[in-house]
Design a protein around this motif. Sequence first.
Motif, PDB file in Angstrom:
ATOM      1  N   GLU A  36     -18.385  17.602  24.068  1.00 22.99           N
ATOM      2  CA  GLU A  36     -17.495  17.540  22.903  1.00 22.99           C
ATOM      3  C   GLU A  36     -18.235  17.144  21.627  1.00 22.99           C
ATOM      4  OE1 GLU A  36     -13.517  15.068  21.575  1.00 22.99           O
ATOM      5  OE2 GLU A  36     -14.174  14.955  23.648  1.00 22.99           O
ATOM      6  N   HIS A  37     -19.133  16.186  21.732  1.00 25.09           N
ATOM      7  CA  HIS A  37     -19.704  15.587  20.524  1.00 25.09           C
ATOM      8  C   HIS A  37     -21.050  16.156  20.100  1.00 25.09           C
ATOM      9  CE1 HIS A  37     -16.324  12.969  20.818  1.00 25.09           C
ATOM     10  NE2 HIS A  37     -16.710  12.530  22.003  1.00 25.09           N
ATOM     11  N   THR A  38     -21.866  16.627  21.039  1.00 28.76           N
ATOM     12  CA  THR A  38     -23.155  17.218  20.656  1.00 28.76           C
ATOM     13  C   THR A  38     -22.962  18.470  19.785  1.00 28.76           C
ATOM     14  OG1 THR A  38     -24.176  16.310  22.653  1.00 28.76           O
ATOM     15  CG2 THR A  38     -25.404  18.026  21.493  1.00 28.76           C
ATOM     16  N   PRO A  39     -22.017  19.374  20.098  1.00 34.97           N
ATOM     17  CA  PRO A  39     -21.804  20.514  19.205  1.00 34.97           C
ATOM     18  C   PRO A  39     -21.419  20.078  17.785  1.00 34.97           C
ATOM     19  CG  PRO A  39     -20.756  20.916  21.313  1.00 34.97           C
ATOM     20  CD  PRO A  39     -21.195  19.483  21.323  1.00 34.97           C
ATOM     21  N   LYS A  40     -20.644  19.009  17.690  1.00 34.65           N
ATOM     22  CA  LYS A  40     -20.253  18.477  16.373  1.00 34.65           C
ATOM     23  C   LYS A  40     -21.492  17.964  15.627  1.00 34.65           C
ATOM     24  CE  LYS A  40     -17.130  16.477  13.488  1.00 34.65           C
ATOM     25  NZ  LYS A  40     -16.414  17.229  12.480  1.00 34.65           N
ATOM     26  N   ALA A  41     -22.363  17.261  16.353  1.00 36.16           N
ATOM     27  CA  ALA A  41     -23.609  16.769  15.741  1.00 36.16           C
ATOM     28  C   ALA A  41     -24.450  17.941  15.232  1.00 36.16           C
ATOM     29  CB  ALA A  41     -24.411  15.945  16.751  1.00 36.16           C
ATOM     30  N   LEU A  42     -24.558  18.981  16.039  1.00 33.84           N
ATOM     31  CA  LEU A  42     -25.352  20.153  15.645  1.00 33.84           C
ATOM     32  C   LEU A  42     -24.764  20.830  14.408  1.00 33.84           C
ATOM     33  CD1 LEU A  42     -26.147  21.724  19.146  1.00 33.84           C
ATOM     34  CD2 LEU A  42     -27.671  20.378  17.692  1.00 33.84           C
ATOM     35  N   SER A  43     -23.457  20.911  14.383  1.00 29.90           N
ATOM     36  CA  SER A  43     -22.770  21.530  13.251  1.00 29.90           C
ATOM     37  C   SER A  43     -22.987  20.722  11.960  1.00 29.90           C
ATOM     38  CB  SER A  43     -21.274  21.629  13.597  1.00 29.90           C
ATOM     39  OG  SER A  43     -20.535  21.967  12.477  1.00 29.90           O
ATOM     40  N   LEU A  44     -22.886  19.408  12.049  1.00 28.96           N
ATOM     41  CA  LEU A  44     -23.086  18.549  10.874  1.00 28.96           C
ATOM     42  C   LEU A  44     -24.531  18.606  10.386  1.00 28.96           C
ATOM     43  CD1 LEU A  44     -20.971  15.424  11.899  1.00 28.96           C
ATOM     44  CD2 LEU A  44     -20.531  16.928   9.949  1.00 28.96           C
ATOM     45  N   LEU A  45     -25.483  18.568  11.309  1.00 29.61           N
ATOM     46  CA  LEU A  45     -26.891  18.632  10.919  1.00 29.61           C
ATOM     47  C   LEU A  45     -27.182  19.952  10.201  1.00 29.61           C
ATOM     48  CD1 LEU A  45     -28.456  17.103  14.160  1.00 29.61           C
ATOM     49  CD2 LEU A  45     -28.469  16.030  11.906  1.00 29.61           C
ATOM     50  N   LYS A  46     -26.589  21.015  10.701  1.00 27.53           N
ATOM     51  CA  LYS A  46     -26.782  22.337  10.075  1.00 27.53           C
ATOM     52  C   LYS A  46     -26.182  22.355   8.666  1.00 27.53           C
ATOM     53  CE  LYS A  46     -26.630  27.137  11.484  1.00 27.53           C
ATOM     54  NZ  LYS A  46     -26.331  27.973  12.651  1.00 27.53           N
ATOM     55  N   LYS A  47     -24.978  21.815   8.557  1.00 29.21           N
ATOM     56  CA  LYS A  47     -24.269  21.782   7.268  1.00 29.21           C
ATOM     57  C   LYS A  47     -25.088  21.068   6.189  1.00 29.21           C
ATOM     58  CE  LYS A  47     -19.962  20.002   5.255  1.00 29.21           C
ATOM     59  NZ  LYS A  47     -18.729  19.228   5.533  1.00 29.21           N
TER      60      LYS A  47
END
Length: 213
Positions: A36-47
Amino acid sequence: MDFFIQWNYHLQSLNSNKKITGNKVAITFDDGPHPEHTPKALSLLKKYNAKGTFFCIGKNIEKYPELFQEIIKEGHSVGNHTFSHSNAFGFFGTKKVVEELKRTNNLVKNLSGLQMVLYRPAFGVTNPSIARAVKELKFRSIGWNVRSLDTTFRNEKQILDRITSRTEKGAILLLHDTSEKSMAVLERLLVFLEERKLKSVTVHQLLQIKAYA
């Protein structure tokens, strides 16, 4: 006897790079990958055009191999955070520590072709057995000098204040990609870094060492 990683008592760990040129820090994440949370981390880092380093637990890599591969694909680096992250890890003998670290490394090698050399001790604990295992495997132990305490009872604001008051260029920040609270903190942290003109790079770039053999 166990000692905390920053004391560098049994094991020399790299906790920051005070001599870094340029406004760089390294955000590191422990205990993933988490579905649940690693994809969110990846998305934020990309942003925010930031890079991170994920110290992954072997059993979680085994459960979520595609997610682990996604971390690498997104240009982040990965390190060994033991296989089991057992609460008893500090009591393991050298042989058992070596087995845990090798098991995780072999898993990653089979999945990605990468031979990891960065290690973060479970719970930040070091002792003679762990030190011997790290030396035998020729790993580099990576600590931190800004601990977020994001897995404690503290609320989002308290955690963020703790991080931002301690963060300066060359810092290694410790977060976890395992909770909604940590992800909320991460987003606000990335905004803070942007405002301060601080760029998050991978830990090996910050320390100017190799992440893989």
